[in-house]
Design an enzyme around this catalytic site. Structure first.
Site, PDB file in Angstrom:
ATOM      1  N   GLN A  94       3.293   2.883  17.109  1.00 61.09           N
ATOM      2  CA  GLN A  94       3.412   2.205  15.806  1.00 61.09           C
ATOM      3  C   GLN A  94       2.244   2.601  14.911  1.00 61.09           C
ATOM      4  OE1 GLN A  94       3.668  -2.128  15.866  1.00 61.09           O
ATOM      5  NE2 GLN A  94       4.262  -2.196  13.699  1.00 61.09           N
ATOM      6  N   HIS A 100       9.640  -2.055  11.738  1.00 62.22           N
ATOM      7  CA  HIS A 100      10.690  -1.167  11.233  1.00 62.22           C
ATOM      8  C   HIS A 100      11.490  -0.649  12.407  1.00 62.22           C
ATOM      9  CE1 HIS A 100       6.811   0.857  11.681  1.00 62.22           C
ATOM     10  NE2 HIS A 100       7.490   1.888  12.165  1.00 62.22           N
ATOM     11  N   HIS A 102      13.730   2.262  13.768  1.00 67.29           N
ATOM     12  CA  HIS A 102      14.077   3.666  13.529  1.00 67.29           C
ATOM     13  C   HIS A 102      15.532   3.884  13.951  1.00 67.29           C
ATOM     14  CE1 HIS A 102       9.854   5.353  13.258  1.00 67.29           C
ATOM     15  NE2 HIS A 102       9.590   4.253  13.917  1.00 67.29           N
TER      16      HIS A 102
HETATM   17  P1  DGP Z   1       5.903   4.224  13.391  1.00 64.96           P
HETATM   18  O1  DGP Z   1       5.118   5.405  13.843  1.00 64.96           O
HETATM   19  O2  DGP Z   1       6.906   3.707  14.400  1.00 64.96           O
HETATM   20  O3  DGP Z   1       5.021   3.126  12.849  1.00 64.96           O
HETATM   21  O4  DGP Z   1       6.784   4.764  12.174  1.00 64.96           O
HETATM   22  C1  DGP Z   1       6.334   4.816  10.876  1.00 64.96           C
HETATM   23  C2  DGP Z   1       7.248   5.740  10.137  1.00 64.96           C
HETATM   24  O5  DGP Z   1       7.133   5.462   8.756  1.00 64.96           O
HETATM   25  C3  DGP Z   1       6.909   7.212  10.288  1.00 64.96           C
HETATM   26  O6  DGP Z   1       7.990   7.862  10.956  1.00 64.96           O
HETATM   27  C4  DGP Z   1       6.737   7.751   8.893  1.00 64.96           C
HETATM   28  C5  DGP Z   1       7.288   6.648   8.026  1.00 64.96           C
HETATM   29  N1  DGP Z   1       6.566   6.443   6.773  1.00 64.96           N
HETATM   30  C6  DGP Z   1       5.246   6.151   6.656  1.00 64.96           C
HETATM   31  N2  DGP Z   1       4.936   5.998   5.348  1.00 64.96           N
HETATM   32  C7  DGP Z   1       6.090   6.179   4.648  1.00 64.96           C
HETATM   33  C8  DGP Z   1       6.399   6.130   3.257  1.00 64.96           C
HETATM   34  O7  DGP Z   1       5.564   5.879   2.389  1.00 64.96           O
HETATM   35  N3  DGP Z   1       7.706   6.375   2.927  1.00 64.96           N
HETATM   36  C9  DGP Z   1       8.666   6.626   3.863  1.00 64.96           C
HETATM   37  N4  DGP Z   1       9.903   6.853   3.416  1.00 64.96           N
HETATM   38  N5  DGP Z   1       8.397   6.662   5.173  1.00 64.96           N
HETATM   39  C10 DGP Z   1       7.127   6.447   5.561  1.00 64.96           C
END
Ligand code: DGP
Length: 114
Positions: A94, A100, A102
């Protein structure tokens, strides 16, 4: 939360491609996709980790999963297969501390996950 990236997406301060939105959740495309389909489904309310959810959040958690299923159908990966993954805390990967889900699919996936 003022400094939470995902709260800024919910409020519209950060623009991103919204796939789905209702009164409780928002879904948008992951900015660093790990599969041909990589959509994030998040609650509108700020919950840092799975550990912060309470008994009364059961409907919300179920709703996140059902929206994941719905988007998988819309993206035509429901029959081939997909994963709904919720990472909790650092060791599980995380990186954004607003829960969130996925939705990953569109390619074969190994098990166990890395
Ligand atoms: P996790 O590693 O499980 O916390 O996943 C976080 C995810 O969030 C990662 O795959 C990239 C995505 N992410 C981070 N910042 C942003 C953002 O500003 N916009 C979008 N669309 N995705 C983001």
């Amino acid at each position: 939360m003022n400094d939470c990236i995902f709260c800024k997406i919910v409020s519209g301060k950060i623009k991103t491609e919204i796939v789905y939105s209702d009164d409780r959740v928002v879904a948008f495309e992951d900015s660093n996709p790990q599969a041909p389909v990589h959509t994030l489904i998040i609650p509108k309310k700020h919950v840092p980790t799975m550990n912060d959810l309470e008994e009364t959040d059961g409907d919300l958690l179920g709703h996140l999963m059902l929206i994941g299923k719905q988007i998988a159908k819309e993206k035509k990966i429901e029959d081939k297969g997909y994963r709904l993954v919720l990472n909790t805390n650092r060791e599980a990967g995380q990186s954004v501390f607003h829960i969130h889900l996925h939705l990953l699919g569109g390619r074969p996936m190994g098990w166990p996950p890395g």
